[in-house]
Design a protein around this motif. Sequence first.
Motif, short mmCIF file in Angstrom:
data_model
loop_
_atom_site.label_atom_id
_atom_site.label_comp_id
_atom_site.label_asym_id
_atom_site.label_seq_id
_atom_site.Cartn_x
_atom_site.Cartn_y
_atom_site.Cartn_z
N TYR A 123 0.84 -1.20 0.00
CA TYR A 123 0.00 0.00 0.00
C TYR A 123 0.87 1.26 0.00
CZ TYR A 123 -3.61 3.23 1.84
OH TYR A 123 -4.48 4.27 2.04
N THR A 126 2.96 2.14 -3.57
CA THR A 126 2.28 2.89 -4.63
C THR A 126 1.78 4.23 -4.11
OG1 THR A 126 0.29 1.60 -4.10
CG2 THR A 126 1.59 0.91 -6.01
N PHE A 127 1.38 4.26 -2.87
CA PHE A 127 0.93 5.51 -2.26
C PHE A 127 2.04 6.56 -2.36
CE2 PHE A 127 -1.38 7.22 1.80
CZ PHE A 127 -1.66 8.39 1.11
N LEU A 130 3.21 7.60 -6.11
CA LEU A 130 2.32 8.36 -6.98
C LEU A 130 1.81 9.65 -6.37
CD1 LEU A 130 0.23 5.35 -8.35
CD2 LEU A 130 1.82 6.76 -9.66
N GLY A 134 -0.25 12.79 -7.97
CA GLY A 134 -1.57 13.10 -7.42
C GLY A 134 -1.68 14.55 -7.02
N GLY A 150 -10.10 9.60 -7.02
CA GLY A 150 -9.32 8.75 -6.12
C GLY A 150 -10.18 7.88 -5.23
N PHE A 175 -1.95 -2.78 -3.77
CA PHE A 175 -1.36 -1.81 -4.70
C PHE A 175 -2.44 -0.86 -5.22
CE2 PHE A 175 2.30 -4.85 -5.58
CZ PHE A 175 3.25 -4.03 -4.98
N GLY A 176 -3.62 -1.40 -5.51
CA GLY A 176 -4.72 -0.57 -5.99
C GLY A 176 -5.19 0.42 -4.94
N THR A 179 -2.75 3.25 -4.89
CA THR A 179 -2.87 4.12 -6.05
C THR A 179 -4.03 5.11 -5.86
OG1 THR A 179 -2.00 2.38 -7.49
CG2 THR A 179 -3.20 4.18 -8.55
N ALA A 182 -3.17 7.72 -3.33
CA ALA A 182 -2.24 8.73 -3.83
C ALA A 182 -2.96 9.87 -4.52
CB ALA A 182 -1.24 8.08 -4.80
N THR A 278 7.95 8.14 -9.73
CA THR A 278 7.20 6.96 -9.30
C THR A 278 8.07 5.71 -9.37
OG1 THR A 278 5.12 7.93 -10.06
CG2 THR A 278 5.18 5.54 -9.76
#
Length: 516
Positions: A123, A126-127, A130, A134, A150, A175-176, A179, A182, A278
């Motif tokens: 988590y 990717t947070f 990105l 964002g 988001g 991961f989603g 994202t 973010a 990223t």
Amino acid sequence: MTARSTDEGTEGCGVEGGDGSRDEGSGTGRSSGTGQGATAARDTSADTRHRTHAHTHTHDRTSTSTSTSTSTSVRRVRAGFVLLGAVQMTLVFALASLAVPLPRIGVELGLDRSRLILLSAAYGLTFAGLLLLGGRLADRFGGRRTLTAGLLLFGAASALAPLTQGYGGLLAARFGQGTGAALVAPAAMAALRDLFPAPGAYGRAMGTWGGLSVLGATAGNLLSGVIAAASSWRGTFAVPVAVAVAALLLAPRLLPPAPRTGAAGRRSLDLPGALLATGGIVLASYGLVLTDAHAHPWASAPVLVPLLAGAALLTAFGAVERRTADPLLPPDFLRDRRRALGLAAIGLTAAGTATVFVLLSLALQRERGWDELRTSAAFVPFAVALLGAGRLTGPLIARYGPGRVTSAGLGTAAVGLGLLAATGFGTSVPYAYGLLPGLVLLPLGGALSFSGAAVLATEGVPAHRAGLAGGVLNTAMELGPTVVLAALLTLGGDAASLAAATVLFAALAVTATRTK
């Protein structure tokens, strides 16, 4: 002469029937004219009083309407802040929600320690990676619009996570979530700036905002254990789903649209910079996550390859940003010493809190045999101390300034970490005097540090860079646990990791006292 004057005066009042009265005689005409003049005067006075009364009522109604409108506006602003605060807490809740049930997940899915750490850190990878993009999206398209996009992604990933049956699906869902988060985190801060356009009000709001992250992390540890004990660890994902749905429904009503500014609307996305940042952050963080002293030493290929690749991409990112007309991260943004101190304090405080959560949760369950519910109960004093400190942060910042409050918070947290490092997490250490003092001092210091540092990191930021400020602040908050925790875990033991964290906190506290 008198009669003529009276007649002229009566005629001047425009009294009907005056001519007929005067034909009856001079005496009668004078008497009649005087009576009618008095009547007219009374009527005029009554009419004047009526108009004055009506005007007063109109003014009262206008004042009441204005007061009602102002009261409604204040309530809407407060409700908007509560909504954004709940969203921010939920983002951190989701980050910490797997800490307590992590051992059960490992048993159920057959995962070793390295995979468990990666699952917990996915988590944040990717947070953190990105967040800069964002922030740029929030500055370009507006906080409320980016927040909506988001939340859709964050809510969808949170809904899919409990439906997965294997490690790969759960990892992808994490991961989603990162994202979507973010996009949400910097957009929430941009929307917060739209909600509080005055610099003073925005600064006071940030003083409260800073403590929400620690509170969200604590709630993640407490509630995840309760939910896992009552049903399953999969039930912890219901919280972010519910908050995402509620926020999607309420945001259009409570949050103002972004002001139309030509400069923000024409800003480029700086895609080359976004891709380099990223990739660099994710690869470098991934390498650090895999630095397990027993499975992946620092010199092993699984660690060195992503670390070196990430460092190369971040170096290229810095070079590209210096030549870009509208960079994703303007170099001058980090040159302010107070802002740099605030970001460092945010990252380190988040790392120290996460380190205690992860290490203590694993130790209590694996070494002492505690279940999820009892493990969560161990953090109740932590939450109580955090809530108590949260009520003090605003007045303390207003009286002593964010720099001194940040320094005091770091020093207090260092004492708490030092006590935990001295006693350790072994089975022979009683909870009451072995763990409890550290679990009270750490949140006290963490709340002060987070709140003061949030003000330092965002003070003086113009409105069109609110998304950038949110992206950078949250990047520091996410990279702290991801990078520092992974580095501390390579030291070989819980006590050594906590001792190293103590030294870092104390050093930064001293630095903060020297920063004006």
